[in-house]
Write an enzyme that holds these catalytic residues in place. Structure first.
Site, PDB file in Angstrom:
ATOM      1  N   GLU A   7      35.754  38.299  53.259  1.00  0.00           N
ATOM      2  CA  GLU A   7      34.932  39.078  52.495  1.00  0.00           C
ATOM      3  C   GLU A   7      33.004  38.172  52.191  1.00  0.00           C
ATOM      4  O   GLU A   7      32.469  37.830  52.080  1.00  0.00           O
ATOM      5  CB  GLU A   7      35.369  39.582  51.045  1.00  0.00           C
ATOM      6  CG  GLU A   7      36.347  40.470  50.987  1.00  0.00           C
ATOM      7  CD  GLU A   7      37.448  40.977  49.608  1.00  0.00           C
ATOM      8  OE1 GLU A   7      35.996  41.268  48.967  1.00  0.00           O
ATOM      9  OE2 GLU A   7      37.842  41.336  49.931  1.00  0.00           O
TER      10      GLU A   7
ATOM     11  N   MET E   1      26.949  36.226  49.825  1.00  0.00           N
ATOM     12  CA  MET E   1      27.931  36.319  48.834  1.00  0.00           C
ATOM     13  C   MET E   1      29.631  36.111  49.404  1.00  0.00           C
ATOM     14  O   MET E   1      30.306  37.113  49.816  1.00  0.00           O
ATOM     15  CB  MET E   1      27.646  37.865  47.938  1.00  0.00           C
ATOM     16  CG  MET E   1      26.954  37.639  47.005  1.00  0.00           C
ATOM     17  SD  MET E   1      25.380  37.825  47.527  1.00  0.00           S
ATOM     18  CE  MET E   1      24.165  37.537  46.293  1.00  0.00           C
ATOM     19  N   PRO E   2      29.680  35.572  49.687  1.00  0.00           N
ATOM     20  CA  PRO E   2      31.227  35.360  50.286  1.00  0.00           C
ATOM     21  C   PRO E   2      32.553  34.944  49.495  1.00  0.00           C
ATOM     22  O   PRO E   2      32.053  34.191  48.402  1.00  0.00           O
ATOM     23  CB  PRO E   2      31.270  34.768  51.487  1.00  0.00           C
ATOM     24  CG  PRO E   2      29.528  33.825  51.490  1.00  0.00           C
ATOM     25  CD  PRO E   2      29.072  34.148  50.239  1.00  0.00           C
ATOM     26  N   TYR E   3      33.664  35.534  49.779  1.00  0.00           N
ATOM     27  CA  TYR E   3      34.650  35.152  48.429  1.00  0.00           C
ATOM     28  C   TYR E   3      35.517  35.034  50.046  1.00  0.00           C
ATOM     29  O   TYR E   3      35.834  35.939  50.410  1.00  0.00           O
ATOM     30  CB  TYR E   3      34.791  36.029  47.698  1.00  0.00           C
ATOM     31  CG  TYR E   3      36.243  36.538  46.765  1.00  0.00           C
ATOM     32  CD1 TYR E   3      36.747  36.189  45.700  1.00  0.00           C
ATOM     33  CD2 TYR E   3      37.202  37.640  47.910  1.00  0.00           C
ATOM     34  CE1 TYR E   3      37.986  35.746  45.928  1.00  0.00           C
ATOM     35  CE2 TYR E   3      38.996  36.876  47.150  1.00  0.00           C
ATOM     36  CZ  TYR E   3      38.769  36.669  46.286  1.00  0.00           C
ATOM     37  OH  TYR E   3      39.860  36.426  46.041  1.00  0.00           O
ATOM     38  N   HIS E  41      32.806  31.905  46.778  1.00  0.00           N
ATOM     39  CA  HIS E  41      33.717  31.199  46.493  1.00  0.00           C
ATOM     40  C   HIS E  41      35.143  31.512  46.836  1.00  0.00           C
ATOM     41  O   HIS E  41      34.847  32.713  48.090  1.00  0.00           O
ATOM     42  CB  HIS E  41      34.614  32.603  44.971  1.00  0.00           C
ATOM     43  CG  HIS E  41      32.993  32.512  43.677  1.00  0.00           C
ATOM     44  ND1 HIS E  41      33.382  31.943  42.698  1.00  0.00           N
ATOM     45  CD2 HIS E  41      32.015  32.573  43.328  1.00  0.00           C
ATOM     46  CE1 HIS E  41      32.256  31.686  41.306  1.00  0.00           C
ATOM     47  NE2 HIS E  41      31.479  31.906  43.176  1.00  0.00           N
TER      48      HIS E  41
END
Lengths: 72, 72, 72, 72, 72, 72
Positions: A7, E1-3, E41
């Site tokens: 994501e 903002m990677p997850y 994360h």
């Protein structure tokens, strides 16, 4: 049987970059865990800036303030 | 309390097919686990062909090569 | 390329029931979308009763009150 | 290190409401678990009404029948 | 903002292998998308062999038949 | 129809804290979006410290170095 979901915020990720992510993650599963690529699926999900929150704020607001996710 | 997420590539899934998936999965939860349909939620997520990777390649590339996900 | 995640409360689901869920969902993807089972992955995730909330309450508390998820 | 995913049907959620959800969930993680907001990410995913199933029916069909998700 | 969420079957993945997966995926996000590691994360979720289905069968059954996920 | 997944590191979250998270998130959905709690499901998933990576490192390693996720 790995399945990987990535994501990221939707900020101009190109088709070529997506291909590099897919190839890179699949190779990693093979190198570290000896997984067959034919059993490895990777899904990329881009998230609108209004829909991702960090530190209690929308990323769209953070970007307006000049705060990026770029590596320094 | 079942929650089911179905991820498929976005390749012309119709509204009627989605309804069949939702009905089929909900019935399955009732038949196998005796779950109350009023507590069963199903979410379908269609994924663009550039965003799904299989065997290290984007599905959009696989489709250009004539490789499908169809049952033989 | 379907991937399906089934989340249910951990309440004695047997190995045989899991097999029925996996077979049933995979067959559904073939019947409705003509998907190759060799490209269909199903993951079942059992969730502890303290970790599932419904209507603002832990399911473990609902069960103590005699409220089940059984089909009436 | 909390990560929270909120899935809701796409029914006119405003930018301001999303900001309230992000702020509210982040504050909750701090108040209940003492988590640093700088380590808390929240992702909102809106789901089309054809893609969400409840009680074996598409939500789009339920809405046509006048059944809403509003609190009574 | 990677997850990033990595789901693999629970088959003896070591702590060192997990560290390599985390480092590898985080580096990939930096190299391909220039993402700050402080905003990346990675969550690894190991799935029991009874809980992962492939081609309509539990992986535990496939393993009993001598079918592995190893790269050939 | 909201579904919320909360992922946190497994570091002694108590049953009471989980109840507060479930109640708090459910109330938030009602206050901000007017959602019926009977249609709101919350799932908490605790993740082992070896399985969560931040900034390229396992959280278990970060904790050994004295780095916490506590609010300052």
């Amino acid at each position: 049987m790995p399945y990987i979901k990535i994501e990221v915020t939707r900020e101009g990720v190109t088709r070529e970059q997506k291909q590099k992510l897919i190839k890179g993650v699949t190779d990693l599963m093979t190198h570290v865990l000896n997984k067959d690529p034919q059993l490895t699926h990777v899904v990329i999900q881009e998230v609108e800036l209004d829909d991702w929150g960090f530190a209690g704020e929308q990323v769209s607001v953070l970007r307006e303030k000049g705060i990026t996710a770029d590596k320094k």
